[in-house]
Design an enzyme around this catalytic site. Structure first.
Site, short mmCIF file in Angstrom:
data_model
loop_
_atom_site.label_atom_id
_atom_site.label_comp_id
_atom_site.label_asym_id
_atom_site.label_seq_id
_atom_site.Cartn_x
_atom_site.Cartn_y
_atom_site.Cartn_z
N HIS A 117 16.62 -12.61 -3.94
CA HIS A 117 17.37 -12.57 -2.68
C HIS A 117 18.70 -13.30 -2.85
O HIS A 117 19.19 -13.92 -1.93
CB HIS A 117 16.53 -13.19 -1.57
CG HIS A 117 17.00 -12.87 -0.17
ND1 HIS A 117 17.38 -11.61 0.24
CD2 HIS A 117 17.17 -13.66 0.93
CE1 HIS A 117 17.75 -11.65 1.51
NE2 HIS A 117 17.64 -12.89 1.95
N HIS A 124 10.15 -14.07 7.60
CA HIS A 124 10.96 -15.13 6.97
C HIS A 124 10.11 -16.40 6.87
O HIS A 124 9.67 -16.91 7.91
CB HIS A 124 12.21 -15.41 7.81
CG HIS A 124 13.11 -14.20 7.92
ND1 HIS A 124 12.87 -13.20 8.84
CD2 HIS A 124 14.18 -13.82 7.20
CE1 HIS A 124 13.79 -12.26 8.69
NE2 HIS A 124 14.60 -12.61 7.70
N ASP A 160 11.48 -13.44 3.42
CA ASP A 160 12.83 -13.71 2.93
C ASP A 160 13.24 -15.17 3.16
O ASP A 160 12.70 -15.83 4.04
CB ASP A 160 13.86 -12.84 3.68
CG ASP A 160 13.84 -11.41 3.20
OD1 ASP A 160 12.89 -11.02 2.50
OD2 ASP A 160 14.78 -10.68 3.55
N ASP A 161 14.25 -15.58 2.42
CA ASP A 161 15.02 -16.81 2.65
C ASP A 161 14.33 -18.11 2.24
O ASP A 161 14.91 -19.18 2.37
CB ASP A 161 15.47 -16.96 4.12
CG ASP A 161 16.34 -15.81 4.58
OD1 ASP A 161 16.89 -15.10 3.71
OD2 ASP A 161 16.45 -15.59 5.79
N HIS A 174 22.70 -16.94 -1.15
CA HIS A 174 22.62 -16.24 0.14
C HIS A 174 23.99 -15.95 0.73
O HIS A 174 24.24 -16.14 1.94
CB HIS A 174 21.74 -16.98 1.14
CG HIS A 174 21.11 -16.05 2.15
ND1 HIS A 174 21.79 -15.60 3.26
CD2 HIS A 174 19.90 -15.47 2.21
CE1 HIS A 174 21.00 -14.79 3.95
NE2 HIS A 174 19.85 -14.69 3.33
ZN ZN Z 1 18.15 -13.51 3.89
#
Ligand code: ZN
Length: 402
Positions: free
Chosen positions: A272, A363, A222-223, A276
């Site tokens: 995602h 991540h 993620d991210d 954010h």
């Molecule tokens: Zn995230």
């Protein structure tokens, strides 16, 4: 001669290095939801001012929020490099104190050639720009009457290949709202010509072979993307493993090569969100727009259409999710790479808890995640696991249930 060569290299770097732009990412979830993304350009003056702005804004948020209802702080960006000469950056700060939203915009326009901030008069006639902006406001924002128009100042503007976008706070235009108003003026109406970027990319996607009887597991990141993502991609390729990357939309353009590599190596890309933000605080319409924008930029960059969504901070509800046609994807094992600094702890944490068919959350914004992922792959492959994408895993599960 060698000295001259060295100087030449340094000089080339001074003008060309700004292309190696990275995105600084800070994501936290403790007493508040914090997501900060901003570009680091390698232009010292510019980077210093951006960092100063981000630090000041974040510190003032930290000093004022209460824990009564989990507040949120979000900085996202737009970045443009134009004609290899101008950098235009637009930082959008969103705050929610647990009850109300507030938005602000700060722009940075910079000339790489002389390493200094750009004055609007260096590129267009500012009087003409003001005239065009006022014309648009008169047409679309009637509440901004004579005095309001007279007091208007152009403080924030963002450049792209087609438009100059000028930003105002709602209250500058006599609107009772917290939103930012953007007025777009065509570059050609101002006599400004900027080279168009070639956005079409062609990629060859590797066919993925899936063995349905194997023990399988899906690694997810993620991210990102970030400067660590390419390293993870290399490891995956070397080990014959695939993963799923839940990317943040506003980082896609700066990491377009990374995304192409993801897809061409048979990995999957999931949505995602664009900025954010905590999705459950968005209206249905804002949520739909955010997800759509992310779908579009991923598709335009790679030709890949994401089928999966992972909500930011794991926050969602069924009603919200019914607005989009994407498969909600959470996780079974949290590697806690956001919490543990030690690679050994991250690896042990996964190995101890993982079982066949699980989705593992990591991540790709931490350097420790790179080595941890490699070790996790090594250990689990020895135990007979294959690393598949989430969509492959879903197919395998469906087939098993038949
Ligand atoms: Zn995230």
């Amino acid at each position: 001669m060698k000295k001259i060569l060295l100087i030449l290299i340094v000089l080339t770097c001074l003008t060309g290095c700004s292309k190696n732009v990275e995105v600084k990412t800070i994501i936290k979830q403790d007493n508040s939801y914090v997501s900060i993304n901003y570009p680091v350009t390698n232009e010292t003056n510019l980077d210093r001012e951006i960092k100063k702005h981000v630090d000041n804004t974040y510190n003032s948020f930290k000093n004022t929020y209460t824990n009564y209802q989990t507040p949120e702080f979000n900085i996202s960006y737009d970045y443009n490099l134009l004609n290899d000469e101008f950098i235009s950056i637009h930082l959008n700060t969103f705050k929610n104190n647990g009850i109300n939203n507030s938005n602000s915009v700060t722009t940075f326009n910079y000339n790489i050639k002389n390493h200094d901030f750009l004055n609007i008069d260096d590129i267009v006639n500012s009087q003409k720009l003001k005239y065009e902006v006022k014309k648009e406001i008169k047409k679309n924002y009637k509440m901004c009457t004579k005095t309001c128009l007279k007091n208007l100042k152009i403080n924030s503007y963002f450049l792209d290949e087609d438009y100059i976008t000028v930003f105002f706070k709602s209250k500058d235009l006599n609107i009772k709202d917290t939103k930012i108003i953007s007025i777009k003026i065509k570059n050609e109406d101002l006599g400004l010509t900027l080279k168009k970027k070639d956005k079409t990319k062609k990629i060859e996607i590797k066919k993925s072979k899936v063995t349905y009887n194997d023990k399988v597991v899906a690694l997810t990141f993620d991210d990102g993307p970030s400067k660590y993502t390419d390293k993870i991609l290399k490891i995956l390729e070397k080990k014959g493993a695939r993963a799923t990357f839940f990317v943040v939309g506003n980082k896609v353009e700066l990491y377009n090569e990374t995304l192409l590599k993801m897809v061409s190596n048979g990995n999957e890309i999931g949505n995602h969100s664009f900025d954010h933000k905590l999705l459950t605080r968005l209206t249905d319409e804002e949520f739909k727009q955010d997800i759509k924008k992310t779908q579009e930029i991923i598709f335009e960059t790679t030709g890949f259409i994401p089928k999966l969504i992972r909500p930011t901070y794991g926050g969602y509800n069924d009603k919200l999710m019914s607005n989009v046609d994407l498969k909600l994807t959470l996780w079974d094992v949290d590697a806690s790479d956001w919490k543990y600094k030690s690679e050994r702890r991250i690896v042990n944490n996964v190995i101890k808890n993982v079982s066949n068919g699980d989705i593992i959350l990591m991540h790709d914004i931490f350097s420790r995640t790179v080595n941890s992922a490699e070790k996790i792959i090594d250990i689990l492959q020895k135990e007979g696991y294959s690393f598949v994408t989430v969509s492959e895993l879903n197919k395998i599960k469906e087939k098993r249930n038949l």
